[in-house]
Scaffold this motif. Structure first.
Motif, PDB file in Angstrom:
ATOM      1  N   PHE A   6       0.675  -1.450   0.266  1.00 31.66           N
ATOM      2  CA  PHE A   6       0.161  -0.212  -0.034  1.00 31.66           C
ATOM      3  C   PHE A   6       0.810   1.086  -0.168  1.00 31.66           C
ATOM      4  CE2 PHE A   6      -2.948  -3.338   2.079  1.00 31.66           C
ATOM      5  CZ  PHE A   6      -4.002  -3.104   1.225  1.00 31.66           C
ATOM      6  N   ARG A  53      -6.273   2.544  -0.894  1.00 36.78           N
ATOM      7  CA  ARG A  53      -6.375   2.774   0.542  1.00 36.78           C
ATOM      8  C   ARG A  53      -6.786   4.097   0.906  1.00 36.78           C
ATOM      9  NH1 ARG A  53      -1.927   0.969   4.877  1.00 36.78           N
ATOM     10  NH2 ARG A  53      -3.104  -0.810   4.766  1.00 36.78           N
ATOM     11  N   GLN A  95     -11.793   0.340   5.861  1.00 39.89           N
ATOM     12  CA  GLN A  95     -10.405   0.024   5.987  1.00 39.89           C
ATOM     13  C   GLN A  95     -10.258  -0.872   4.860  1.00 39.89           C
ATOM     14  OE1 GLN A  95     -11.201  -1.890  10.103  1.00 39.89           O
ATOM     15  NE2 GLN A  95      -9.457  -0.895  10.785  1.00 39.89           N
ATOM     16  N   ILE A  96      -8.857  -1.026   4.534  1.00 38.95           N
ATOM     17  CA  ILE A  96      -8.504  -2.080   3.581  1.00 38.95           C
ATOM     18  C   ILE A  96      -6.969  -2.646   3.947  1.00 38.95           C
ATOM     19  CG2 ILE A  96      -7.493  -0.317   2.070  1.00 38.95           C
ATOM     20  CD1 ILE A  96      -8.261  -2.092  -0.452  1.00 38.95           C
TER      21      ILE A  96
END
Length: 412
Positions: free
Chosen positions: A351, A370, A380-381
């Motif tokens: 990310f 993100r 959220q991720i």
């Protein structure tokens, strides 16, 4: 080496350089402390010998010299006899001590300060822990023991490098945080400006393409031509892309949407534009609602699907599953592929801006994903699970807008 790995290497090099500087400072301070310890030991020995000389000398000049040597000692010290009785003290708190010789002379002045025995015991215990005593042989076979402790200067010198390094570390952390925040703010401004300019530049050709498509329909009587329909879909997608870029930097409007329908619509659009060797499946609960901005959320799904397609070498499958948690009031979207997988130590790194495993990749897809999930959709991720050679599952967690999460109805 990609830009992220280069920045990571530089961070490690700077950290190693900082460790070398800190270690050098501590070692040099230790060297100075050891020299000062030896010097104070020597002065304590001279002081002890001066007392012995004072007891055995009758020469007034010699006595004056010895007294001057004795009084020059700056190290706190206590002298006791072989029985442990106090004889002399030097450099202690004058409000709690007095000269023992005054008592031994039989003077009974009530104005003399009180003798704090516990204070002497505490100081003596502290001195015994720090240094071995210096023995002084006196008359008739008896002896005295000189105990001493580090001077205030030496004590301060021992802790000074740690205080100094702590202050420097705090200063560097504050400076780094301020600089990093400023740099990110500047990057965000550049990114927002570039995104809005891109949306503006796309507007004119998109409008022209829509006009050309309408002319083609009229000229060739192709209202029902499937190719023209797909061209319209792509132009419509370009409109959505331009709309996405125009929303960067502003707070998007979130509207209640059925998550399954939004995801299914985009997957249906996406599947006809990739290799038919890759199969797609959308399963899960169709009754879950979340606050979504459809153009931006489609971008999230697009980036995850593209990432999954790039991870699959040849034939494979991509499955999107939508589920909910009544207890946590969350909606989960799991995107699972059968690609090459991600090493566990890279779960967070993927990310980071600039990180990519492709030669021509920019490393911005998952970073933007993100940001859109966290900043714009308050979700959220993360990488839920991954195994090298078998595949990866990314999970998106959103706040549910339903009072109760209905039982899942699995739909392919």
């Amino acid at each position: 080496m990609n830009p992220y790995e280069q920045r990571k290497r530089w961070k490690y090099l700077l950290l190693a350089f900082a460790v070398v500087i800190a270690s050098g400072s501590l070692l040099y301070t230790k060297y100075l402390v050891n020299n000062l310890v030896r010097a104070e030991r020597t002065r304590a020995q001279v002081w002890a010998l001066s007392m012995k000389q004072l007891l055995s000398s009758d020469d007034n000049d010699n006595v004056n010299y010895v007294l001057s040597v004795r009084d020059s000692l700056s190290v706190p010290a206590i002298v006791v006899d072989e029985k442990g009785d106090l004889k002399f003290s030097k450099g202690l708190d004058t409000t709690k001590t007095f000269i023992p010789e005054v008592v031994s002379a039989g003077l009974k002045d009530r104005n003399l300060p009180k003798y704090d025995l516990q204070y002497f015991k505490d100081e003596l215990a502290s001195m015994k822990k720090q240094h071995e005593p210096i023995r002084v042989d006196v008359f008739r076979g008896s002896y005295w023991l000189v105990y001493y402790k580090d001077s205030p200067l030496l004590t301060q010198l021992r802790v000074f490098p740690y205080i100094q390094l702590s202050v420097i570390a705090v200063f560097l952390m504050v400076a780094y945080t301020a600089f990093n925040s400023s740099r990110k703010s500047e990057q965000n401004q550049v990114w927002v400006g570039l995104a809005k300019e891109t949306a503006h530049q796309l507007g004119t050709p998109i409008s022209s393409l829509m006009a050309w498509i309408e002319l083609m329909k009229e000229k060739f009587n192709a209202e029902d031509d499937p190719l023209i329909a797909e061209m319209e879909n792509d132009v419509h997608r370009l409109e959505i892309v331009a709309d996405r870029f125009s929303k960067i930097g502003s707070k998007p409007v979130l509207e209640p949407q059925y998550v399954y329908d939004v995801v299914k619509d985009y997957v249906d659009y996406f599947r006809v534009r990739v290799s038919n060797k890759i199969t797609f499946e959308v399963t899960g609960n169709r009754n879950l609602k979340a606050g979504l901005n459809i153009p931006l959320f489609d971008w999230v799904i697009e980036n995850l699907l593209k990432n999954a397609v790039n991870a699959i070498d040849g034939t494979g499958s991509i499955r999107v599953d939508i589920s909910g948690s009544k207890a946590e009031k969350k909606i989960y979207i799991d995107v699972t592929d059968t690609g090459k997988g991600i090493p566990r130590n890279k779960f967070e790194t993927v990310f980071k801006p600039g990180y990519t495993t492709r030669k021509r990749g920019w490393g911005l897809g998952l970073s933007l994903t993100r940001r859109m999930v966290v900043n714009y959709h308050n979700g959220q991720i993360f990488v839920k699970d991954s195994e090298l050679g078998k595949g990866t599952t990314f999970r998106i967690a959103l706040k549910s807008m339903m009072k109760e999460v209905a039982e899942p109805a699995v739909v392919a």
